[in-house]
Design a protein around this motif. Structure first.
Motif, PDB file in Angstrom:
ATOM      1  N   CYS A  24      -8.838   7.013  -3.076  1.00  4.83           N
ATOM      2  CA  CYS A  24      -8.084   6.608  -2.143  1.00  4.83           C
ATOM      3  C   CYS A  24      -8.410   5.151  -1.576  1.00  4.83           C
ATOM      4  CB  CYS A  24      -8.777   8.452  -1.365  1.00  4.83           C
ATOM      5  SG  CYS A  24      -7.475   9.528  -1.516  1.00  4.83           S
ATOM      6  N   ALA A  25     -10.429   5.879  -1.036  1.00  2.64           N
ATOM      7  CA  ALA A  25     -10.496   4.403  -0.839  1.00  2.64           C
ATOM      8  C   ALA A  25     -10.365   3.453  -1.658  1.00  2.64           C
ATOM      9  CB  ALA A  25     -12.086   4.142  -0.849  1.00  2.64           C
ATOM     10  N   ASP A  26      -9.881   3.042  -2.612  1.00  2.00           N
ATOM     11  CA  ASP A  26      -9.496   2.185  -3.554  1.00  2.00           C
ATOM     12  C   ASP A  26      -7.826   1.375  -3.361  1.00  2.00           C
ATOM     13  OD1 ASP A  26     -12.035   1.380  -4.577  1.00  2.00           O
ATOM     14  OD2 ASP A  26     -11.056   2.292  -6.517  1.00  2.00           O
ATOM     15  N   LYS A  27      -7.078   2.152  -2.670  1.00  2.77           N
ATOM     16  CA  LYS A  27      -6.435   2.470  -2.734  1.00  2.77           C
ATOM     17  C   LYS A  27      -6.394   2.038  -1.228  1.00  2.77           C
ATOM     18  CE  LYS A  27      -4.146   4.480  -5.964  1.00  2.77           C
ATOM     19  NZ  LYS A  27      -3.714   3.283  -6.788  1.00  2.77           N
ATOM     20  N   TYR A  28      -7.092   1.202   0.289  1.00  7.11           N
ATOM     21  CA  TYR A  28      -6.978   1.192   0.806  1.00  7.11           C
ATOM     22  C   TYR A  28      -7.334  -0.367   0.692  1.00  7.11           C
ATOM     23  CZ  TYR A  28      -5.450   4.997   4.116  1.00  7.11           C
ATOM     24  OH  TYR A  28      -5.306   5.912   4.424  1.00  7.11           O
ATOM     25  N   VAL A  29      -8.643  -0.359  -0.391  1.00  5.26           N
ATOM     26  CA  VAL A  29      -8.643  -2.033  -0.896  1.00  5.26           C
ATOM     27  C   VAL A  29      -6.591  -2.777  -1.637  1.00  5.26           C
ATOM     28  CG1 VAL A  29      -9.920  -3.746  -2.772  1.00  5.26           C
ATOM     29  CG2 VAL A  29     -11.061  -2.428  -0.968  1.00  5.26           C
ATOM     30  N   SER A  30      -6.679  -2.012  -1.421  1.00  4.38           N
ATOM     31  CA  SER A  30      -5.182  -2.380  -2.453  1.00  4.38           C
ATOM     32  C   SER A  30      -4.079  -2.781  -1.509  1.00  4.38           C
ATOM     33  CB  SER A  30      -4.183  -1.560  -3.672  1.00  4.38           C
ATOM     34  OG  SER A  30      -5.445  -1.544  -4.606  1.00  4.38           O
ATOM     35  N   ALA A  31      -3.950  -1.698  -0.226  1.00  9.86           N
ATOM     36  CA  ALA A  31      -3.589  -2.184   1.009  1.00  9.86           C
ATOM     37  C   ALA A  31      -3.933  -3.695   1.337  1.00  9.86           C
ATOM     38  CB  ALA A  31      -3.128  -0.928   1.719  1.00  9.86           C
ATOM     39  N   SER A  32      -4.731  -3.975   1.496  1.00 10.62           N
ATOM     40  CA  SER A  32      -5.371  -4.999   2.351  1.00 10.62           C
ATOM     41  C   SER A  32      -5.142  -5.756   1.821  1.00 10.62           C
ATOM     42  CB  SER A  32      -6.998  -4.851   2.409  1.00 10.62           C
ATOM     43  OG  SER A  32      -7.354  -5.904   3.437  1.00 10.62           O
ATOM     44  N   ASP A  33      -5.095  -5.709   0.102  1.00 10.18           N
ATOM     45  CA  ASP A  33      -5.234  -7.234  -0.741  1.00 10.18           C
ATOM     46  C   ASP A  33      -2.930  -7.619  -0.534  1.00 10.18           C
ATOM     47  OD1 ASP A  33      -7.282  -7.425  -1.664  1.00 10.18           O
ATOM     48  OD2 ASP A  33      -7.508  -6.469  -3.468  1.00 10.18           O
ATOM     49  N   ALA A  34      -2.415  -6.602  -0.475  1.00  8.81           N
ATOM     50  CA  ALA A  34      -1.313  -6.290  -0.334  1.00  8.81           C
ATOM     51  C   ALA A  34      -0.893  -7.717   0.915  1.00  8.81           C
ATOM     52  CB  ALA A  34      -0.211  -5.451  -0.717  1.00  8.81           C
ATOM     53  N   LEU A  35      -1.852  -6.616   1.872  1.00 12.88           N
ATOM     54  CA  LEU A  35      -1.162  -7.134   3.238  1.00 12.88           C
ATOM     55  C   LEU A  35      -2.001  -9.217   3.061  1.00 12.88           C
ATOM     56  CD1 LEU A  35      -1.995  -4.274   5.761  1.00 12.88           C
ATOM     57  CD2 LEU A  35       0.401  -5.399   5.156  1.00 12.88           C
ATOM     58  N   HIS A  36      -2.499  -9.669   3.383  1.00 15.11           N
ATOM     59  CA  HIS A  36      -2.746 -10.246   2.476  1.00 15.11           C
ATOM     60  C   HIS A  36      -2.268 -10.989   2.029  1.00 15.11           C
ATOM     61  CE1 HIS A  36      -6.019 -13.795   2.109  1.00 15.11           C
ATOM     62  NE2 HIS A  36      -5.952 -14.203   0.637  1.00 15.11           N
ATOM     63  N   ASN A  37      -1.372 -10.927   1.100  1.00 15.32           N
ATOM     64  CA  ASN A  37      -1.085 -11.710  -0.121  1.00 15.32           C
ATOM     65  C   ASN A  37       0.671 -12.100   0.914  1.00 15.32           C
ATOM     66  OD1 ASN A  37      -2.332 -11.715  -2.644  1.00 15.32           O
ATOM     67  ND2 ASN A  37      -1.288  -9.610  -3.786  1.00 15.32           N
ATOM     68  N   SER A  38       1.019 -10.862   1.612  1.00 15.62           N
ATOM     69  CA  SER A  38       1.920 -11.073   2.365  1.00 15.62           C
ATOM     70  C   SER A  38       2.002 -12.071   3.659  1.00 15.62           C
ATOM     71  CB  SER A  38       2.939  -9.965   3.726  1.00 15.62           C
ATOM     72  OG  SER A  38       1.112  -9.386   4.386  1.00 15.62           O
ATOM     73  N   VAL A  39       1.003 -12.284   3.733  1.00 14.43           N
ATOM     74  CA  VAL A  39       0.653 -13.350   4.532  1.00 14.43           C
ATOM     75  C   VAL A  39       0.487 -14.747   3.810  1.00 14.43           C
ATOM     76  CG1 VAL A  39      -1.643 -15.145   5.662  1.00 14.43           C
ATOM     77  CG2 VAL A  39      -1.577 -12.000   6.084  1.00 14.43           C
ATOM     78  N   GLN A  40       0.224 -14.549   2.780  1.00 12.17           N
ATOM     79  CA  GLN A  40       0.809 -15.901   1.904  1.00 12.17           C
ATOM     80  C   GLN A  40       2.324 -16.475   1.862  1.00 12.17           C
ATOM     81  OE1 GLN A  40      -1.806 -15.070  -1.022  1.00 12.17           O
ATOM     82  NE2 GLN A  40      -3.184 -16.548  -0.795  1.00 12.17           N
ATOM     83  N   ASP A  41       2.718 -15.305   1.701  1.00 12.90           N
ATOM     84  CA  ASP A  41       4.199 -15.453   1.922  1.00 12.90           C
ATOM     85  C   ASP A  41       4.973 -15.786   2.087  1.00 12.90           C
ATOM     86  OD1 ASP A  41       4.019 -13.996  -1.606  1.00 12.90           O
ATOM     87  OD2 ASP A  41       4.383 -12.317  -0.601  1.00 12.90           O
TER      88      ASP A  41
END
Length: 167
Positions: A96-113
């Motif tokens: 679960c903790a890893d899933k929230y890291v992935s969620a944060s990474d996805a949001l970071h990617n959306s900023v770049q996009d």
């Protein structure tokens, strides 16, 4: 995908629209979301929002989502220490903790996009961020004896709502 297009459509039509010290754009933007109060309180809590355009308001919400996902990861990481005697629970909480890291990474990617004006990709990354906590919930459902902790459910709902506002 329609929500993103509705939210970001004003960006392409009026890239320099700004609030100029009032909350008209913030209120108009928040009224188009499912979570008006969350949107309003979140955007008003950020000092850059009063002079932001629609793209900047979306970026404020994305940053809030990243902070939320990071806080959820920290909470779950601390819970792993409490589950030292239960290896299955420890394993699931780690996932679960890893899933929230992935969620944060996805949001970071959306900023770049968004910076590259790749709004379809930004939308896709925000949708992924909203869905990662669901995978955590599903992990608990795989094991009938385990109960999905309400504290994790609150964090899951919070991130999903923030992502919904972004979209």
């Amino acid at each position: 995908m329609g929500f993103l297009l509705l939210f970001f459509l004003p960006i392409s039509l009026h890239p320099t629209v700004s609030v100029d010290g009032n909350s008209d754009l913030i209120q108009k933007t928040c009224k188009s979301t499912k979570y008006y109060e969350l949107c309003l309180s979140s955007l008003k809590s950020d000092s850059t929002s009063p002079k932001a355009d629609t793209k900047d308001l979306a970026l404020v919400m994305i940053r809030i989502g990243m902070a939320n996902a990071t806080a959820a990861n920290s909470y779950l990481s601390s819970q792993m220490l409490n589950a030292t005697n239960n290896t299955l629970m420890k394993k699931i909480i780690k996932e679960c903790a890893d899933k929230y890291v992935s969620a944060s990474d996805a949001l970071h990617n959306s900023v770049q996009d968004m910076g590259a004006e790749l709004y379809d990709y930004a939308y896709m990354h925000v949708m992924a961020a909203a869905d990662y906590p669901n995978a955590c919930h599903n992990e608990f459902q795989r094991y009938p004896g385990l109960v999905y902790p309400p504290e994790i459910g609150i964090r899951e709902d919070g991130l999903k709502q923030i992502c919904d506002v972004v979209l």
